[in-house]
Scaffold this active site. Structure first.
Site, PDB file in Angstrom:
ATOM      1  N   THR A   1      -6.093 -12.083   3.445  1.00 34.74           N
ATOM      2  CA  THR A   1      -7.227 -11.675   4.253  1.00 34.74           C
ATOM      3  C   THR A   1      -8.487 -12.084   3.497  1.00 34.74           C
ATOM      4  O   THR A   1      -8.445 -12.267   2.290  1.00 34.74           O
ATOM      5  CB  THR A   1      -7.210 -10.139   4.430  1.00 34.74           C
ATOM      6  OG1 THR A   1      -5.988  -9.749   5.057  1.00 34.74           O
ATOM      7  CG2 THR A   1      -8.381  -9.628   5.244  1.00 34.74           C
TER       8      THR A   1
ATOM      9  N   GLY B   1      -3.497  -6.426   2.575  1.00 32.59           N
ATOM     10  CA  GLY B   1      -2.479  -5.898   3.476  1.00 32.59           C
ATOM     11  C   GLY B   1      -2.450  -4.384   3.489  1.00 32.59           C
ATOM     12  O   GLY B   1      -3.471  -3.714   3.617  1.00 32.59           O
TER      13      GLY B   1
END
Length: 531
Positions: free
Chosen positions: A350, A433
């Site tokens: 991410t 995550g």
């Protein structure tokens, strides 16, 4: 105060504006956009678009996006949910007929309709200042002319060579010499540049309709997917009301479910039941944070889902009584063994971006394709990496997070914002995550409870529980041997983390001094910069 004899970095401090990202070029892009007259939203979107080019393993336009926005640094925080839904034709029966008990990673069934571009275009229309083509211009230039590979990007890229080699389009673009690009080599993505240019001129329709959408749908259907052009054309995110909790006099804001931000708040609520007299890296404090996380994650896996499709008990999850009940279960002498089962938290890829401009508009912005390079499936003509967020669904009948048509999965990516006395105090986020909820609570607690320098708080050794009834914990090698030994004695199974855990960026506003302080993750390549 930072110990200048330790190999870390100082926080960045400025007066006008600040940006913090996990890649130097993205941070510089945000600063350039701000100095060119753009605002914080322009800068965040521009930086994110750049990261979709230069950090292709971490994020992409074929992923999802969430954002928190505090106009003029006020306490009325806006939230946007840019997570995608499943195709209309995808049902639990489809998986049962094939004997599947989990959603496979490198498969079209893991691809929900990407929500990032919808989020970018809507947020820019509502809150941006510069023309959209100007915002995407830096990313287009880098994709077309090339960018140099940085160390962390290379490390993550090499680990996915097998995945990328299984899809010809992915291999052609991302393994140009039959391997991942090396540190310092130049990589180009001309097809992605063309796609970004189309989006810059046509807006969301340049992605969700026309040749780009057709390219994605054709590639997905060629691999057995059920996606249609109608699924893409009808994709739409939404503004939502943030969920909040009070922590030591501050208000912490998170996006509501289907994101796991509410679990970060639950962890903070559990920590609120204890004083902050424990040394921040002592075995007792680590024990407390581990158990608070294990209990909160058990609640997450039992109840979190798309609140449009399932009833999520938000009020109960945020209630003082629930936090107290969980806190009372924690015994600092020994690890808990009577937790409900929950799935192993996985480390995912991410990017998180924080920007505050000269008007003190604050943006907390996060974009993800879940696993590194997502599914590893790449639309061949548009160069779009397709994410694997659908893996977060449950395939258990009657579970709140059970996969279903037009449903959003439990989401890990969570931007955060802190307010106090009617003003924004911090824009922050933690990548990684399922670690993200623990990471949010860990960061805020260290800064608020212990008054730690933000960079020092980010640089602290990390650990994360990775088991259910078995109190198994992954720990970075920097966790002290003494703490590892003591936690082991208390019944925790401590295992070395294979990867650095998570990544964070944060900007803090000092209203009294009129200054901004920024910090950026040392486990990544990025920096915080201001002017």
């Amino acid at each position: 105060m930072r110990n200048f004899e330790k190999p870390t970095r100082s926080v960045a401090i400025s007066t006008k504006a600040m940006a913090a990202t996990s890649h130097p070029i993205a941070t510089l892009t945000a600063i350039n956009i701000l100095q060119a007259g753009g605002n914080a939203m322009d800068a965040a979107i521009a930086a994110c678009a750049v990261q979709c080019v230069v950090e292709p393993g971490s994020t992409g336009i074929g992923g999802d996006c969430f954002a928190l926005y505090a106009p003029k640094g006020g306490a009325d925080v806006l939230a946007y949910n840019g997570s995608g839904r499943t195709p209309k034709a995808l049902t639990i029966e489809w998986f049962e007929e094939r004997g599947l008990t989990e959603v496979p990673r490198q498969s079209p069934s893991a691809v929900t309709i990407p929500g990032a571009i919808d989020a970018w275009t809507r947020l820019h229309t509502d809150h941006g200042r510069l023309p959209f083509p100007d915002v995407l211009a830096p990313a287009i230039r880098l994709a077309e002319e090339g960018y140099a590979i940085t160390p962390r990007v290379h490390r993550d890229w090499v680990r996915e060579e097998g995945l990328l080699s299984a899809d010809k389009a992915a291999s052609d673009i991302f393994l140009p010499h039959g391997r991942a690009p090396r540190i310092g080599e130049i990589h180009r993505q001309p097809k992605l540049a063309a796609t970004l240019r189309r989006i810059a001129t046509e807006g969301r329709d340049g992605f969700y309709k026309g040749p780009v959408a057709a390219d994605m749908v054709e590639h997905l259907r060629a691999h057995g997917g059920l996606h249609t052009l109608e699924d893409f054309a009808s994709a739409q995110g939404q503004y939502v009301t943030p969920v909040t909790t009070a922590f030591r006099g501050y208000t912490i804001h998170e996006c509501p479910p289907n994101g796991q931000g509410i679990i970060a708040l639950l962890i903070l609520n559990i920590l609120s039941c204890f004083d902050n007299s424990l040394a921040p890296q002592s075995a007792d404090r680590l024990h407390l944070e581990i158990e608070a996380t294990r209990l909160a994650y058990a609640a997450r896996d039992a109840w979190l889902a798309d609140s449009d499709k399932s009833e999520v008990p938000v009020d109960e999850l945020l209630s003082e009584a629930f936090a107290k009940r969980l806190a009372d279960m924690i015994d600092l002498k020994q690890a808990l063994t009577d937790l409900p089962d929950f799935e192993m938290p996985l480390h995912r890829d991410t990017v998180y971006i924080s920007v505050v401009d000269d008007e003190r508009n604050a943006v907390s912005f996060i974009n993800s394709i879940f696993d590194s390079f997502g599914t590893g499936l790449v639309a061949p003509e548009s160069g779009v990496i397709l994410h694997n967020r659908g893996q977060s669904f449950s395939l258990k009948r009657d579970h709140p997070n059970m996969i279903a048509p037009e449903k959003r999965p439990l989401h890990t990516i969570i931007p955060g914002m802190v307010t106090q006395n009617g003003q924004t105090q911090m824009s922050f986020g933690v990548m990684g995550g399922y670690y993200q909820a623990m990471g949010h609570a860990h960061l805020i607690s260290k800064v608020v409870d212990y008054g730690m320098d933000m960079q020092d708080a980010i640089d602290l050794p990390r650990l994360i529980p990775v088991g259910g009834k078995i109190p198994r914990v992954e720990a970075e090698h920097t966790v002290s041997p003494e703490s590892v030994a003591e936690l082991t004695r208390r019944g925790f199974e401590i295992i070395p983390a294979e990867d650095p855990i998570g990544g964070a960026q944060v900007i803090r506003i000092n209203w009294d001094n009129g200054t901004l302080t920024g910090a950026s993750e040392s486990r990544k390549d990025g920096i915080a910069l201001g002017y």
